[in-house]
Motif scaffolding. Structure first.
Motif, PDB file in Angstrom:
ATOM      1  N   ALA A 224       0.822  -1.216   0.000  1.00 47.01           N
ATOM      2  CA  ALA A 224       0.000   0.000   0.000  1.00 47.01           C
ATOM      3  C   ALA A 224       0.857   1.267   0.000  1.00 47.01           C
ATOM      4  CB  ALA A 224      -0.911  -0.001   1.226  1.00 47.01           C
ATOM      5  N   LEU A 225       2.116   1.131   0.368  1.00 51.66           N
ATOM      6  CA  LEU A 225       2.950   2.336   0.530  1.00 51.66           C
ATOM      7  C   LEU A 225       3.821   2.653  -0.688  1.00 51.66           C
ATOM      8  CD1 LEU A 225       4.089   1.878   4.251  1.00 51.66           C
ATOM      9  CD2 LEU A 225       2.065   3.053   3.367  1.00 51.66           C
ATOM     10  N   GLY A 226       4.068   1.658  -1.516  1.00 50.12           N
ATOM     11  CA  GLY A 226       4.905   1.900  -2.696  1.00 50.12           C
ATOM     12  C   GLY A 226       6.287   2.419  -2.309  1.00 50.12           C
ATOM     13  N   GLU A 227       6.887   3.199  -3.221  1.00 50.89           N
ATOM     14  CA  GLU A 227       8.262   3.677  -3.019  1.00 50.89           C
ATOM     15  C   GLU A 227       8.331   4.905  -2.109  1.00 50.89           C
ATOM     16  OE1 GLU A 227      11.142   3.212  -5.896  1.00 50.89           O
ATOM     17  OE2 GLU A 227      10.365   1.206  -5.434  1.00 50.89           O
ATOM     18  N   GLU A 228       7.246   5.658  -2.083  1.00 45.85           N
ATOM     19  CA  GLU A 228       7.326   6.962  -1.397  1.00 45.85           C
ATOM     20  C   GLU A 228       6.326   7.122  -0.254  1.00 45.85           C
ATOM     21  OE1 GLU A 228       8.638  10.282  -4.489  1.00 45.85           O
ATOM     22  OE2 GLU A 228       6.825   9.263  -5.175  1.00 45.85           O
ATOM     23  N   GLY A 229       5.477   6.098  -0.041  1.00 47.11           N
ATOM     24  CA  GLY A 229       4.456   6.218   1.004  1.00 47.11           C
ATOM     25  C   GLY A 229       5.012   5.943   2.385  1.00 47.11           C
ATOM     26  N   TYR A 230       4.200   6.197   3.401  1.00 40.31           N
ATOM     27  CA  TYR A 230       4.620   5.989   4.797  1.00 40.31           C
ATOM     28  C   TYR A 230       3.387   5.739   5.652  1.00 40.31           C
ATOM     29  CZ  TYR A 230       2.711  10.631   5.375  1.00 40.31           C
ATOM     30  OH  TYR A 230       1.847  11.684   5.371  1.00 40.31           O
ATOM     31  N   ARG A 231       3.630   5.144   6.823  1.00 42.13           N
ATOM     32  CA  ARG A 231       2.570   5.026   7.830  1.00 42.13           C
ATOM     33  C   ARG A 231       3.061   5.730   9.090  1.00 42.13           C
ATOM     34  NH1 ARG A 231       0.739  -0.390   7.289  1.00 42.13           N
ATOM     35  NH2 ARG A 231      -0.738   0.483   5.802  1.00 42.13           N
ATOM     36  N   LEU A 232       2.257   6.661   9.565  1.00 40.70           N
ATOM     37  CA  LEU A 232       2.631   7.416  10.761  1.00 40.70           C
ATOM     38  C   LEU A 232       1.619   7.092  11.858  1.00 40.70           C
ATOM     39  CD1 LEU A 232       3.515  11.230  10.774  1.00 40.70           C
ATOM     40  CD2 LEU A 232       2.195  10.215  12.595  1.00 40.70           C
ATOM     41  N   GLU A 233       2.122   6.655  12.991  1.00 40.97           N
ATOM     42  CA  GLU A 233       1.228   6.357  14.115  1.00 40.97           C
ATOM     43  C   GLU A 233       1.705   7.114  15.327  1.00 40.97           C
ATOM     44  OE1 GLU A 233       0.768   1.879  13.856  1.00 40.97           O
ATOM     45  OE2 GLU A 233      -0.604   2.433  15.492  1.00 40.97           O
TER      46      GLU A 233
ATOM     47  N   PHE B 295      11.101  10.165   4.860  1.00 48.09           N
ATOM     48  CA  PHE B 295      11.236  11.626   4.714  1.00 48.09           C
ATOM     49  C   PHE B 295       9.859  12.289   4.650  1.00 48.09           C
ATOM     50  CE2 PHE B 295      11.677  15.449   2.069  1.00 48.09           C
ATOM     51  CZ  PHE B 295      12.648  16.134   2.780  1.00 48.09           C
ATOM     52  N   TYR B 296       8.959  11.699   3.858  1.00 52.50           N
ATOM     53  CA  TYR B 296       7.623  12.302   3.743  1.00 52.50           C
ATOM     54  C   TYR B 296       6.835  12.151   5.035  1.00 52.50           C
ATOM     55  CZ  TYR B 296       8.906  12.739  -1.108  1.00 52.50           C
ATOM     56  OH  TYR B 296       9.574  13.077  -2.257  1.00 52.50           O
ATOM     57  N   GLY B 297       7.052  11.039   5.745  1.00 52.73           N
ATOM     58  CA  GLY B 297       6.406  10.873   7.052  1.00 52.73           C
ATOM     59  C   GLY B 297       6.860  11.960   8.020  1.00 52.73           C
ATOM     60  N   VAL B 298       8.156  12.288   7.956  1.00 50.66           N
ATOM     61  CA  VAL B 298       8.679  13.349   8.828  1.00 50.66           C
ATOM     62  C   VAL B 298       8.057  14.704   8.452  1.00 50.66           C
ATOM     63  CG1 VAL B 298      10.758  14.648   9.469  1.00 50.66           C
ATOM     64  CG2 VAL B 298      10.815  12.146   9.411  1.00 50.66           C
ATOM     65  N   GLN B 299       7.882  14.929   7.161  1.00 53.49           N
ATOM     66  CA  GLN B 299       7.249  16.206   6.753  1.00 53.49           C
ATOM     67  C   GLN B 299       5.840  16.308   7.329  1.00 53.49           C
ATOM     68  OE1 GLN B 299       9.432  18.283   5.446  1.00 53.49           O
ATOM     69  NE2 GLN B 299      10.745  16.471   5.452  1.00 53.49           N
ATOM     70  N   SER B 300       5.112  15.196   7.304  1.00 53.54           N
ATOM     71  CA  SER B 300       3.754  15.214   7.856  1.00 53.54           C
ATOM     72  C   SER B 300       3.786  15.401   9.370  1.00 53.54           C
ATOM     73  CB  SER B 300       3.010  13.916   7.503  1.00 53.54           C
ATOM     74  OG  SER B 300       2.801  13.876   6.112  1.00 53.54           O
ATOM     75  N   LEU B 301       4.744  14.759  10.025  1.00 49.44           N
ATOM     76  CA  LEU B 301       4.880  14.926  11.479  1.00 49.44           C
ATOM     77  C   LEU B 301       5.123  16.401  11.823  1.00 49.44           C
ATOM     78  CD1 LEU B 301       5.271  13.950  14.400  1.00 49.44           C
ATOM     79  CD2 LEU B 301       7.623  13.334  13.808  1.00 49.44           C
TER      80      LEU B 301
END
Ligand code: NAG
Length: 494
Positions: free
Chosen positions: A33-42, A59-65
């Motif tokens: 579900a995450l592919g090359e650039e996806g992330y899961r943030l909990e 990296f993108y998970g950190v941007q969302s955080l």
């Protein structure tokens, strides 16, 4: 521990948190579900975890955080005075497109290496992953080419400009061409690495055969007219637009496609560009090529006759194919503005559609990959708010229209649409704050078009998020237009 993500924030984990309060993990087993650039943030009361298949996802998970933290973290002075709390959330997130681009024109106005890095920081926050660097145009050649030193010793400089579009003011007596600048090859390599550290690939553009005034000022023999004074003493008028896309260039800014020297020149340029930029594509421009000088030129006419070409468009296509072959010989792929379709698209080239979506649709029907960047939605130099206070331009792209745009037209194979891109042309944008003003909030819309699944987009949801990000920009000192509050204004053509 300290985490220093690319945006320049410092997350200081204090003693009130356990040492494992924020954990970034690469999945041992890839999560489809995450592919090359996806992330899961909990985020729970005990711990924040970000998991991804690849480092880009982390990296993108950190941007969302960072976006979940209070807006004061953006401020130099207030960050220590607030509680760094975030809501308990579970986010599973992955992008819609692999190409989420922003173009910056550094020819019309030069932006320094530091300013370009700051620009890259800003677009990284919003998960853009392609930076299209428009390095050459009529107003200045900005990349050092060691085998062609005059491109930057002459072509990067002009007299301080006047006039609505900032084109080529004739010098007063004794005045020197002191306005401009360029990047050395070391500067370029540093920016390439800087972008890579933020998961951004750089697409370099060498805009030919039109928009080549700066190159021609350096090497006049590249044009049919060979006027050595073109750049420094250009006369009073640069071009006239007749409507319907038709125009006359009063100064010859077009490379001569009939001379072998032109291709020797292109080979030298592309050799060095290919070495400097690791990204798989090179952009060869191709837009708004004026053909009036070709039509009057004996050698161009002879070539057309010899090859059985019936139109000047076919002559441009001949040029494009030869440049495409040069780019291919350097191990790179070609992309060009949608004009490279006219007279025949070079086989294997990709198309960047800017005159609306029609070029992109045509290219996709030919089986070519496409980046959609249609001016009415994706041109970030156009008016977004009140034309009486914004830099003068010729049309409008409202935030709501940018947001509503879908880059995959009906009836087109979606796999051929690589993605979406916003373009910042800088004829009228002389400083980073002006650039920011014209980019935002529209670049938020372009970011969401590139990232968010179509069925998850919502204008009603977008507007309050825009407001939150404006508040963050206020803290960070980043400029933006408050255009979502404006009434719709009719643009007067001028
Ligand atoms: C187009 C030109 C560009 C110009 C811009 C302004 C393309 C591909 N070409 O006329 O040089 O700066 O619009 O919006 O966009």
């Amino acid at each position: 521990d300290e985490i220093q993500p690319a945006t320049g924030y410092q997350l200081k984990v204090t003693e009130t948190l356990s040492p494992s309060a924020i954990v970034l993990t690469l999945n041992a087993q890839p999560d489809a579900a995450l592919g090359e650039e996806g992330y899961r943030l909990e985020a729970t009361a005990q711990q924040i975890t970000i998991a991804a298949n690849q480092p880009a996802g982390l990296f993108y998970g950190v941007q969302s955080l960072l976006q979940l933290l209070p807006k004061e973290i953006e401020s130099d002075t207030k960050a220590e005075g607030v509680e760094w709390a975030i809501p308990a959330v579970t986010i599973t997130d992955a992008p819609r497109f692999g190409w989420r681009g922003i173009m910056l024109d550094v020819s019309r106005h030069f932006y320094t290496q530091e300013e370009v890095k700051a620009f890259i920081d800003h677009i990284a926050r919003y998960k853009f992953n392609r930076f299209h660097w428009h390095l050459t145009d009529d107003q200045g050649w900005r990349v050092e080419i060691k085998s062609l030193p005059k491109l930057t010793s002459v072509g990067a400089w002009r007299v301080p400009r006047v006039g609505r579009w900032g084109n080529h003011a004739p010098p007063a007596k004794g005045e020197k061409a002191t306005d401009g600048g360029f990047y050395t090859q070391d500067d370029i390599r540093e920016v390439v690495q800087y972008a890579k550290d933020r998961y951004i690939e750089i697409l370099p553009e060498i805009d030919v055969p039109g928009h080549s005034m700066a190159a021609i000022a350096a090497y006049p023999e590249l044009a049919c007219t060979e006027d050595p004074n073109a750049m420094v003493n250009p006369g009073s008028k640069f071009s006239t637009w007749h409507g319907n896309g038709k125009f006359t260039m009063h100064i010859d800014n077009t490379l001569d496609p009939s001379e072998e020297d032109t291709y020797t020149f292109m080979d030298k340029v592309m050799t060095e560009v290919a070495q400097l930029f690791p990204f798989e594509y090179i952009h060869m421009g191709g837009d708004e090529c004026y053909k009036g000088y070709w039509e009057k030129d004996a050698s161009c006419q002879a070539l057309m006759k010899q090859k059985g070409m019936k139109s000047a468009e076919e002559l441009q296509s001949y040029f494009s194919k030869r440049v495409h072959d040069i780019i291919t010989s350097k191990g790179k792929k070609t992309i060009g503005w949608d004009e490279i379709l006219e007279g025949g698209l070079p086989k294997g080239a990709a198309v960047m559609s800017w005159r609306g979506m029609k070029g992109g649709i045509e290219a996709a029907h030919l089986g070519a990959p496409v980046v959609m960047s249609p001016s009415p939605m994706a041109y970030l130099d156009l008016y977004q708010g009140d034309p009486s206070v914004e830099p003068p331009t010729y049309s409008m792209a409202r935030l709501k229209d940018s947001y509503a745009w879908d880059p995959v037209p009906e009836g087109v194979k979606s796999s051929l649409i690589l993605g979406s891109q916003g373009n910042v042309w800088t004829e009228q944008l002389a400083a980073p704050s002006q650039l920011q003003y014209m980019m935002y909030p529209r670049a938020f819309a372009i970011a969401e078009i590139g990232w968010t699944a179509k069925n998850q987009k919502s204008w009603e949801g977008f507007v309050p998020r825009v407001e939150q990000h404006m508040a963050r920009f206020d803290e960070a000192g980043i400029n933006y237009a408050r255009s979502i509050y404006d009434a719709i204004i009719q643009v007067k053509k001028n």
